[in-house]
Enzyme design. Structure first.
Site, PDB file in Angstrom:
ATOM      1  N   ASP A  14       0.817  -1.235   0.000  1.00  0.00           N
ATOM      2  CA  ASP A  14       0.000   0.000   0.000  1.00  0.00           C
ATOM      3  C   ASP A  14       0.838   1.267   0.000  1.00  0.00           C
ATOM      4  O   ASP A  14       0.518   2.247  -0.685  1.00  0.00           O
ATOM      5  CB  ASP A  14      -0.875   0.057   1.262  1.00  0.00           C
ATOM      6  CG  ASP A  14      -1.974  -0.977   1.270  1.00  0.00           C
ATOM      7  OD1 ASP A  14      -2.207  -1.621   0.232  1.00  0.00           O
ATOM      8  OD2 ASP A  14      -2.594  -1.145   2.341  1.00  0.00           O
ATOM      9  N   ARG A  23       2.532  12.659  -5.228  1.00  0.00           N
ATOM     10  CA  ARG A  23       2.817  13.523  -6.360  1.00  0.00           C
ATOM     11  C   ARG A  23       1.895  13.303  -7.553  1.00  0.00           C
ATOM     12  O   ARG A  23       2.045  13.953  -8.573  1.00  0.00           O
ATOM     13  CB  ARG A  23       4.258  13.256  -6.842  1.00  0.00           C
ATOM     14  CG  ARG A  23       5.311  13.948  -6.029  1.00  0.00           C
ATOM     15  CD  ARG A  23       5.274  15.429  -6.335  1.00  0.00           C
ATOM     16  NE  ARG A  23       6.151  16.168  -5.472  1.00  0.00           N
ATOM     17  CZ  ARG A  23       7.394  16.515  -5.797  1.00  0.00           C
ATOM     18  NH1 ARG A  23       7.909  16.163  -6.945  1.00  0.00           N
ATOM     19  NH2 ARG A  23       8.108  17.206  -4.944  1.00  0.00           N
ATOM     20  N   HIS A  48      -4.596  -3.074   0.095  1.00  0.00           N
ATOM     21  CA  HIS A  48      -5.866  -2.623   0.675  1.00  0.00           C
ATOM     22  C   HIS A  48      -6.470  -1.561  -0.237  1.00  0.00           C
ATOM     23  O   HIS A  48      -5.915  -0.475  -0.376  1.00  0.00           O
ATOM     24  CB  HIS A  48      -5.589  -2.054   2.070  1.00  0.00           C
ATOM     25  CG  HIS A  48      -6.815  -1.630   2.823  1.00  0.00           C
ATOM     26  ND1 HIS A  48      -6.748  -1.169   4.120  1.00  0.00           N
ATOM     27  CD2 HIS A  48      -8.123  -1.575   2.477  1.00  0.00           C
ATOM     28  CE1 HIS A  48      -7.965  -0.871   4.541  1.00  0.00           C
ATOM     29  NE2 HIS A  48      -8.815  -1.093   3.555  1.00  0.00           N
ATOM     30  N   ARG A  50      -8.871   1.011  -0.394  1.00  0.00           N
ATOM     31  CA  ARG A  50      -9.722   1.764   0.537  1.00  0.00           C
ATOM     32  C   ARG A  50     -10.801   2.508  -0.213  1.00  0.00           C
ATOM     33  O   ARG A  50     -10.634   2.859  -1.386  1.00  0.00           O
ATOM     34  CB  ARG A  50      -8.875   2.756   1.346  1.00  0.00           C
ATOM     35  CG  ARG A  50      -7.942   2.091   2.341  1.00  0.00           C
ATOM     36  CD  ARG A  50      -7.295   3.131   3.232  1.00  0.00           C
ATOM     37  NE  ARG A  50      -8.183   3.585   4.268  1.00  0.00           N
ATOM     38  CZ  ARG A  50      -8.136   3.206   5.547  1.00  0.00           C
ATOM     39  NH1 ARG A  50      -7.205   2.384   5.959  1.00  0.00           N
ATOM     40  NH2 ARG A  50      -9.002   3.659   6.415  1.00  0.00           N
ATOM     41  N   ARG A  54      -6.888   6.172  -1.083  1.00  0.00           N
ATOM     42  CA  ARG A  54      -5.732   7.005  -0.709  1.00  0.00           C
ATOM     43  C   ARG A  54      -4.407   6.377  -1.116  1.00  0.00           C
ATOM     44  O   ARG A  54      -3.409   7.050  -1.207  1.00  0.00           O
ATOM     45  CB  ARG A  54      -5.748   7.318   0.783  1.00  0.00           C
ATOM     46  CG  ARG A  54      -5.444   6.143   1.654  1.00  0.00           C
ATOM     47  CD  ARG A  54      -5.407   6.525   3.105  1.00  0.00           C
ATOM     48  NE  ARG A  54      -6.731   6.849   3.626  1.00  0.00           N
ATOM     49  CZ  ARG A  54      -7.031   6.796   4.923  1.00  0.00           C
ATOM     50  NH1 ARG A  54      -6.109   6.481   5.813  1.00  0.00           N
ATOM     51  NH2 ARG A  54      -8.244   7.070   5.350  1.00  0.00           N
ATOM     52  N   HIS A  55      -4.381   5.059  -1.284  1.00  0.00           N
ATOM     53  CA  HIS A  55      -3.128   4.467  -1.783  1.00  0.00           C
ATOM     54  C   HIS A  55      -3.402   3.594  -3.004  1.00  0.00           C
ATOM     55  O   HIS A  55      -3.261   4.059  -4.131  1.00  0.00           O
ATOM     56  CB  HIS A  55      -2.290   3.775  -0.688  1.00  0.00           C
ATOM     57  CG  HIS A  55      -3.047   3.080   0.408  1.00  0.00           C
ATOM     58  ND1 HIS A  55      -3.898   2.045   0.167  1.00  0.00           N
ATOM     59  CD2 HIS A  55      -3.027   3.267   1.754  1.00  0.00           C
ATOM     60  CE1 HIS A  55      -4.394   1.615   1.324  1.00  0.00           C
ATOM     61  NE2 HIS A  55      -3.896   2.350   2.310  1.00  0.00           N
ATOM     62  N   THR A 105      -4.827   4.511   9.593  1.00  0.00           N
ATOM     63  CA  THR A 105      -4.632   3.117   9.193  1.00  0.00           C
ATOM     64  C   THR A 105      -5.760   2.309   9.826  1.00  0.00           C
ATOM     65  O   THR A 105      -6.624   2.879  10.497  1.00  0.00           O
ATOM     66  CB  THR A 105      -3.238   2.619   9.631  1.00  0.00           C
ATOM     67  OG1 THR A 105      -3.088   1.258   9.242  1.00  0.00           O
ATOM     68  CG2 THR A 105      -3.045   2.709  11.143  1.00  0.00           C
ATOM     69  N   THR A 106      -5.771   1.005   9.609  1.00  0.00           N
ATOM     70  CA  THR A 106      -6.847   0.175  10.167  1.00  0.00           C
ATOM     71  C   THR A 106      -6.612   0.040  11.668  1.00  0.00           C
ATOM     72  O   THR A 106      -5.782  -0.740  12.113  1.00  0.00           O
ATOM     73  CB  THR A 106      -6.840  -1.207   9.478  1.00  0.00           C
ATOM     74  OG1 THR A 106      -6.702  -0.998   8.076  1.00  0.00           O
ATOM     75  CG2 THR A 106      -8.117  -1.960   9.752  1.00  0.00           C
ATOM     76  N   GLU A 156      -7.470 -13.091  10.782  1.00  0.00           N
ATOM     77  CA  GLU A 156      -6.182 -12.401  10.893  1.00  0.00           C
ATOM     78  C   GLU A 156      -6.215 -11.611  12.195  1.00  0.00           C
ATOM     79  O   GLU A 156      -7.079 -10.750  12.391  1.00  0.00           O
ATOM     80  CB  GLU A 156      -5.938 -11.480   9.691  1.00  0.00           C
ATOM     81  CG  GLU A 156      -4.614 -10.738   9.842  1.00  0.00           C
ATOM     82  CD  GLU A 156      -4.030 -10.238   8.535  1.00  0.00           C
ATOM     83  OE1 GLU A 156      -4.307 -10.827   7.475  1.00  0.00           O
ATOM     84  OE2 GLU A 156      -3.272  -9.249   8.592  1.00  0.00           O
ATOM     85  N   HIS A 199      -0.227  -6.187  11.339  1.00  0.00           N
ATOM     86  CA  HIS A 199      -0.361  -4.768  11.694  1.00  0.00           C
ATOM     87  C   HIS A 199       0.723  -4.318  12.661  1.00  0.00           C
ATOM     88  O   HIS A 199       0.844  -4.838  13.760  1.00  0.00           O
ATOM     89  CB  HIS A 199      -1.728  -4.406  12.291  1.00  0.00           C
ATOM     90  CG  HIS A 199      -2.093  -2.983  11.949  1.00  0.00           C
ATOM     91  ND1 HIS A 199      -1.586  -1.907  12.632  1.00  0.00           N
ATOM     92  CD2 HIS A 199      -2.838  -2.465  10.950  1.00  0.00           C
ATOM     93  CE1 HIS A 199      -2.033  -0.794  12.083  1.00  0.00           C
ATOM     94  NE2 HIS A 199      -2.795  -1.104  11.047  1.00  0.00           N
ATOM     95  N   HIS A 222       3.895  -1.416   6.316  1.00  0.00           N
ATOM     96  CA  HIS A 222       4.477  -0.097   6.578  1.00  0.00           C
ATOM     97  C   HIS A 222       5.952  -0.164   6.946  1.00  0.00           C
ATOM     98  O   HIS A 222       6.768   0.573   6.411  1.00  0.00           O
ATOM     99  CB  HIS A 222       3.664   0.588   7.688  1.00  0.00           C
ATOM    100  CG  HIS A 222       4.100   1.975   7.967  1.00  0.00           C
ATOM    101  ND1 HIS A 222       4.981   2.289   8.979  1.00  0.00           N
ATOM    102  CD2 HIS A 222       3.816   3.143   7.344  1.00  0.00           C
ATOM    103  CE1 HIS A 222       5.196   3.587   8.983  1.00  0.00           C
ATOM    104  NE2 HIS A 222       4.511   4.134   8.003  1.00  0.00           N
TER     105      HIS A 222
END
Ligand code: PXP
Length: 251
Positions: A14, A23, A48, A50, A54-55, A105-106, A156, A199, A222
């Site tokens: 992500d 950018r 993910h 969303r 956003r990503h 984030t989640t 998960e 996570h 991340h």
């Protein structure tokens, strides 16, 4: 008890898309990161999609599905729009996550017990299409029992609270979180659910999770993408893999 030596690493890409989107334009390309992750020994790719995009974007999912040889784990909210997209692409796996627009984030796991009937109906066509469905939940036995009732194949477990407590040096809280994850992983496995975790995991927090024999897959994003800035994605994945494998062996 599942084969405790087999621990898969899913690399979440992500945040390659987060940097690209800062950018606009096309670089860095999450697909390139996925291919590098594959070369580095990842067992799967997680992305993910969303609601606010956003990503990862719809076209990222389409390109991943077209070109990736690794299984794709599509994380998404349980909405009609996302169900349509998943049914169009039929990824190897779908992981249902809670989603709030204002969160970074989640932040927590799903609250399954409040909407079991709806989620059971939501999951059924995805499974019929061949997707392995998991639900992202806190280490809570009520959620695990609900996951079983709604027909999910996988849970998960959210490791965020454990990782946060570790980072903040709140060691008694950390140990409590770890104890709960261990107990719930064992309970979920007894109920016949496959157990994953993810996570907030890093080189420092992975080993105590990797050591839990019921856990068969970890999804990490991340930290790996951040590390890649300094040492490259392949090196970061190799190092994570090494720590995971070592932890699993020394059980
Ligand atoms: N697993 C799930 C279900 C997630 O929602 C996330 C974050 O998107 C991850 C794993 C990966 O978390 P992190 O990016 O903190 O490694």
């Amino acid at each position: 008890m599942p084969d405790s030596t087999k621990l898969r690493l899913g690399v979440n890409i992500d945040h390659v898309a987060t940097v690209r989107n800062a950018r606009g334009g096309y670089t860095p390309d999450p697909l390139r990161a996925a291919k590098l992750a594959e070369d580095a020994g990842a067992d799967g790719i997680t992305a993910h999609l969303r609601e606010d995009r956003r990503h990862i974007s719809n076209s990222d999912i389409a390109r991943l599905m077209e070109t990736l040889s690794l299984p794709l784990n599509l994380e998404m909210a349980a909405t009609a729009e996302m169900q349509r997209i998943a049914l169009d692409h039929k990824p190897h796996a779908v992981c249902l996550v809670p989603e709030r627009r204002e969160e970074r984030t989640t932040e927590g796991g799903l609250e399954l017990t409040h909407e079991e009937d709806r989620l059971a109906r939501f999951i059924a066509p995805l499974q019929h299409a061949g997707c392995r469905v998991s639900v992202f939940v806190a280490a809570d036995e009520h959620q695990i029992e609900a996951a079983k009732r709604i027909g999910a194949q996988v849970v998960e477990l959210h490791t965020g609270a454990y990782c946060d407590a570790h980072t903040a040096h709140e060691f008694s809280q950390r140990d409590q979180e770890l104890k709960a994850i261990r107990a719930i992983a064992s309970y979920a496995s007894e109920l016949g659910l496959e157990v994953h975790a993810g996570h907030g995991l890093s080189y420092e927090t992975i080993d105590q999770i990797a050591i839990i024999p019921e856990i068969q897959e970890m999804n990490i994003g991340h930290f790996l993408i951040g590390e890649a800035i300094f040492c490259g994605l392949k090196t970061a994945i190799h190092q994570m893999r090494e720590i995971m494998d070592k932890a699993r062996k020394v059980r």
